[in-house]
Design a protein around this motif. Structure first.
Motif, PDB file in Angstrom:
ATOM      1  N   ARG A 312       0.824  -1.216   0.000  1.00 53.64           N
ATOM      2  CA  ARG A 312       0.000   0.000   0.000  1.00 53.64           C
ATOM      3  C   ARG A 312       0.857   1.266   0.000  1.00 53.64           C
ATOM      4  O   ARG A 312       0.321   2.365  -0.115  1.00 53.64           O
ATOM      5  CB  ARG A 312      -0.920   0.009   1.229  1.00 53.64           C
ATOM      6  N   LYS A 313       2.151   1.128   0.144  1.00 53.16           N
ATOM      7  CA  LYS A 313       3.031   2.293   0.228  1.00 53.16           C
ATOM      8  C   LYS A 313       3.970   2.418  -0.977  1.00 53.16           C
ATOM      9  O   LYS A 313       4.809   3.311  -1.019  1.00 53.16           O
ATOM     10  CB  LYS A 313       3.861   2.223   1.515  1.00 53.16           C
ATOM     11  N   GLY A 314       3.835   1.525  -1.952  1.00 58.19           N
ATOM     12  CA  GLY A 314       4.700   1.592  -3.127  1.00 58.19           C
ATOM     13  C   GLY A 314       6.121   1.161  -2.865  1.00 58.19           C
ATOM     14  O   GLY A 314       7.041   1.523  -3.607  1.00 58.19           O
ATOM     15  N   LEU A 315       6.325   0.347  -1.807  1.00 61.41           N
ATOM     16  CA  LEU A 315       7.673  -0.080  -1.432  1.00 61.41           C
ATOM     17  C   LEU A 315       8.114  -1.356  -2.142  1.00 61.41           C
ATOM     18  O   LEU A 315       9.297  -1.687  -2.125  1.00 61.41           O
ATOM     19  CB  LEU A 315       7.748  -0.303   0.080  1.00 61.41           C
ATOM     20  N   VAL A 316       7.178  -2.094  -2.734  1.00 62.44           N
ATOM     21  CA  VAL A 316       7.517  -3.375  -3.352  1.00 62.44           C
ATOM     22  C   VAL A 316       7.728  -3.187  -4.851  1.00 62.44           C
ATOM     23  O   VAL A 316       6.833  -2.697  -5.563  1.00 62.44           O
ATOM     24  CB  VAL A 316       6.428  -4.431  -3.104  1.00 62.44           C
ATOM     25  N   MET A 317       8.902  -3.576  -5.320  1.00 60.20           N
ATOM     26  CA  MET A 317       9.224  -3.581  -6.747  1.00 60.20           C
ATOM     27  C   MET A 317       9.124  -5.021  -7.231  1.00 60.20           C
ATOM     28  O   MET A 317       9.958  -5.858  -6.889  1.00 60.20           O
ATOM     29  CB  MET A 317      10.628  -3.018  -6.965  1.00 60.20           C
ATOM     30  N   HIS A 318       8.085  -5.303  -7.998  1.00 61.58           N
ATOM     31  CA  HIS A 318       7.784  -6.675  -8.408  1.00 61.58           C
ATOM     32  C   HIS A 318       8.407  -6.948  -9.772  1.00 61.58           C
ATOM     33  O   HIS A 318       8.078  -6.304 -10.767  1.00 61.58           O
ATOM     34  CB  HIS A 318       6.270  -6.878  -8.467  1.00 61.58           C
ATOM     35  N   CYS A 319       9.345  -7.909  -9.821  1.00 61.24           N
ATOM     36  CA  CYS A 319      10.112  -8.196 -11.035  1.00 61.24           C
ATOM     37  C   CYS A 319       9.783  -9.602 -11.544  1.00 61.24           C
ATOM     38  O   CYS A 319       9.735 -10.565 -10.766  1.00 61.24           O
ATOM     39  CB  CYS A 319      11.606  -8.105 -10.765  1.00 61.24           C
ATOM     40  N   SER A 320       9.607  -9.719 -12.847  1.00 60.31           N
ATOM     41  CA  SER A 320       9.370 -11.042 -13.429  1.00 60.31           C
ATOM     42  C   SER A 320       9.811 -11.022 -14.889  1.00 60.31           C
ATOM     43  O   SER A 320      10.353 -10.019 -15.370  1.00 60.31           O
ATOM     44  CB  SER A 320       7.895 -11.438 -13.297  1.00 60.31           C
ATOM     45  N   SER A 321       9.575 -12.131 -15.592  1.00 59.42           N
ATOM     46  CA  SER A 321       9.982 -12.209 -16.995  1.00 59.42           C
ATOM     47  C   SER A 321       9.275 -13.370 -17.670  1.00 59.42           C
ATOM     48  O   SER A 321       8.583 -14.172 -17.027  1.00 59.42           O
ATOM     49  CB  SER A 321      11.497 -12.387 -17.119  1.00 59.42           C
ATOM     50  N   PHE A 322       9.486 -13.479 -18.980  1.00 61.86           N
ATOM     51  CA  PHE A 322       8.972 -14.606 -19.754  1.00 61.86           C
ATOM     52  C   PHE A 322      10.043 -15.673 -19.995  1.00 61.86           C
ATOM     53  O   PHE A 322       9.795 -16.650 -20.697  1.00 61.86           O
ATOM     54  CB  PHE A 322       8.427 -14.107 -21.101  1.00 61.86           C
ATOM     55  N   SER A 323      11.219 -15.481 -19.414  1.00 62.37           N
ATOM     56  CA  SER A 323      12.329 -16.396 -19.669  1.00 62.37           C
ATOM     57  C   SER A 323      12.087 -17.788 -19.116  1.00 62.37           C
ATOM     58  O   SER A 323      12.568 -18.777 -19.675  1.00 62.37           O
ATOM     59  CB  SER A 323      13.625 -15.827 -19.081  1.00 62.37           C
ATOM     60  N   LYS A 324      11.358 -17.903 -18.001  1.00 61.49           N
ATOM     61  CA  LYS A 324      11.135 -19.203 -17.375  1.00 61.49           C
ATOM     62  C   LYS A 324       9.866 -19.880 -17.860  1.00 61.49           C
ATOM     63  O   LYS A 324       9.669 -21.077 -17.606  1.00 61.49           O
ATOM     64  CB  LYS A 324      11.060 -19.043 -15.855  1.00 61.49           C
ATOM     65  N   THR A 325       9.004 -19.132 -18.551  1.00 61.70           N
ATOM     66  CA  THR A 325       7.692 -19.671 -18.899  1.00 61.70           C
ATOM     67  C   THR A 325       7.423 -19.761 -20.394  1.00 61.70           C
ATOM     68  O   THR A 325       6.574 -20.542 -20.818  1.00 61.70           O
ATOM     69  CB  THR A 325       6.588 -18.798 -18.286  1.00 61.70           C
ATOM     70  N   LEU A 326       8.134 -18.973 -21.197  1.00 62.20           N
ATOM     71  CA  LEU A 326       7.775 -18.887 -22.611  1.00 62.20           C
ATOM     72  C   LEU A 326       8.958 -18.766 -23.554  1.00 62.20           C
ATOM     73  O   LEU A 326       9.044 -19.531 -24.524  1.00 62.20           O
ATOM     74  CB  LEU A 326       6.839 -17.673 -22.814  1.00 62.20           C
TER      75      LEU A 326
END
Length: 487
Positions: A312-326
């Motif tokens: 709720r405070k914008g402290l989490v930077m959520h990182c992901s990619s398509f390298s493991k799935t596609l």
């Protein structure tokens, strides 16, 4: 620093941490040159320097051995120990010196790239599990429609169509994420490194998992930051009690955690613990870099919400990619940056500027028209079946007292052997038989977990893998403490 000096520091660190105990024979010159890509003269120069320091001694026609006094010369009290209970396979949180794991990681990764090696130590799934031919059609089709203005319009946040498709994936997960806030990157690793650079400076203390993803340790090493290792239990995930204690005792600048299908253990934090983690960090205004590249590789009918869902405070930077799935080779990832979007965008402008536009367009086309969800269902089924095959092979071929994680997704298991077992020795012996494993010390800034290995089940099971597991079992039983055990 000269290359021989780097090798001196690496071996001295191994002696200091006990990886090379007094009386241990150092690797031969032939072995050390092959492992580190050095000339024989450079390796000899490093060994001579260690001998001058009194850390090793030469024995004619035998090699170099760690001296009995080496530990005393290098000994230093453990710094920053943090009280707190850990899981059965973990330890209390500790401040580590600036990480120095790259040489060991490069040696392990180099072996994993050899196609002749059975890839149980690999960090990747089998290419045949991905729809590369169909993705190639999307690449050819979408590339035909690239216009001149398109090549700069998406800088630096990424193609608008792809960001829209990623935002739809968030909605399917059960959380809203505005497409205009997303930043597309060269894979998740660039996203993670940009986030780290945005919130921490050289000398800062960053909390990481132990065991944890070696790339986080390499990033801290490169940026001259310090690691605070927080224990991870292979079933229960990150030890929140140890983290809370650590935050009270140390000036932590940021955290870098994998909350679902953690690499290397496969562990996931339950939903309530993810919520508690976000609240704990929010109370101290500490940013969380959340590495969530395996999020779509869950077993069962429902995925796992990330910690980002409770931010709720914008402290989490959520990182992901398509390298493991596609698309492993397309190198397309992203970050939902929270309050740090401007810093990350500016860092992007000063470094790589943008991910490949054709790759972005190809993935956007596939997500819209290629049947991504159907592919994911098939991929998950394959991985779950392969996990069952690996666990069955461990039960058949490994000693009965080994402990193995039971992940609910991803494609890694964490194996713990009895205390006194040497995973680095197993790694070397396995390579001689054409088998790769990932030894535990590559997943720790302090090179702990010497008695553990990570195994990959991201490849279709076959007679080749069954034979490799049988050979590994034989090699395990040749080592202390199993060599003298009754059969």
């Amino acid at each position: 620093m000269k290359r021989y000096e780097q090798l001196v520091e690496l071996l001295a660190a191994d002696i200091r941490t006990g990886l090379l105990a007094p009386g241990t024979r150092l690797p031969s010159i032939r072995t050390i040159t092959a492992q580190h890509g050095l000339s024989a003269s450079t390796a000899f120069k490093a060994y001579y320097r260690l001998e001058e320091k009194g850390l090793v001694r030469a024995q004619p026609r035998s090699g170099y051995y760690v001296t009995a006094s080496a530990m005393q010369q290098l000994a230093a009290p453990a710094r920053g120990a943090v009280d707190g209970k850990a899981g059965k396979m973990g330890k209390a949180a500790r401040v580590a010196p600036r990480p120095d794991v790259s040489e060991l990681v490069f040696a392990v990764l180099g072996a994993a790239q050899d196609p002749a090696i059975v890839p149980l130590g690999s960090a990747f799934a089998a290419p045949g599990l991905f729809p590369l031919q169909r993705l190639g059609k999307s690449l050819a089709r979408s590339s035909r429609f690239i216009q001149g203005p398109d090549t700069v319009a998406s800088l630096p946040r990424g193609d608008e169509g792809l960001r829209g498709q990623i935002a739809l994936r968030y909605l399917a997960m059960g959380m809203a994420q505005p497409a205009e806030e997303l930043i597309v990157t060269h894979g998740a690793l660039e996203a993670l490194n940009l986030c780290l650079t945005a919130v921490a400076q050289p000398g800062d203390l960053v909390a990481v998992e132990s065991p944890g993803f070696y790339a986080s340790l390499q990033a801290l090493e490169r940026l001259k930051m310090k690691a605070l290792e927080i224990p991870v239990h292979p079933q229960d995930g990150l030890d929140l009690a140890a983290l809370a204690d650590a935050l009270q005792r140390h000036p932590v600048k940021a955290c870098w955690f994998m909350t679902s299908f953690q690499n290397p253990t496969g562990a996931s934090l339950p939903l309530e613990k993810k919520k508690a983690l976000v609240a704990l960090l929010a109370a101290r205004d500490i940013p969380l870099i959340e590495d969530d590249v395996y999020a779509e590789l869950y077993f069962g009918h429902r995925g796992f919400l990330p910690a980002k869902a409770f931010d709720r405070k914008g402290l989490v930077m959520h990182c992901s990619s398509f390298s493991k799935t596609l698309a492993p080779g397309y190198r397309v990832g992203w970050v939902s940056p929270g309050r740090f979007g401007q810093q990350i965008e500016r860092l992007r402008l000063m470094t790589t500027l943008s991910a490949s536009l054709p790759a972005q367009l190809a993935i956007a086309d596939y997500l819209q028209y290629g049947g991504y969800d159907k592919h994911l269902r098939k991929l998950r089924h394959s991985l779950e079946s392969q996990l069952s095959s690996l666990l069955a092979a461990i039960a058949r071929h490994f000693p009965a007292d080994v402990r193995v994680s039971r992940p609910a997704g991803g494609y890694f298991v964490w194996v713990e052997f009895a205390e006194g077992f040497d995973a680095l020795a197993l790694h070397q012996a396995a390579l001689e038989h054409g088998i790769g494993v990932a030894p535990g010390p590559v997943f720790s800034a302090r090179r702990n977990f010497r008695h553990c290995v990570r195994l990959n089940y991201g490849h279709p099971w076959s007679d080749r893998f069954e034979a490799a597991m049988q050979t590994l079992g034989m090699l395990v039983r040749q080592q202390s403490p199993y060599a003298d055990a009754p059969r």
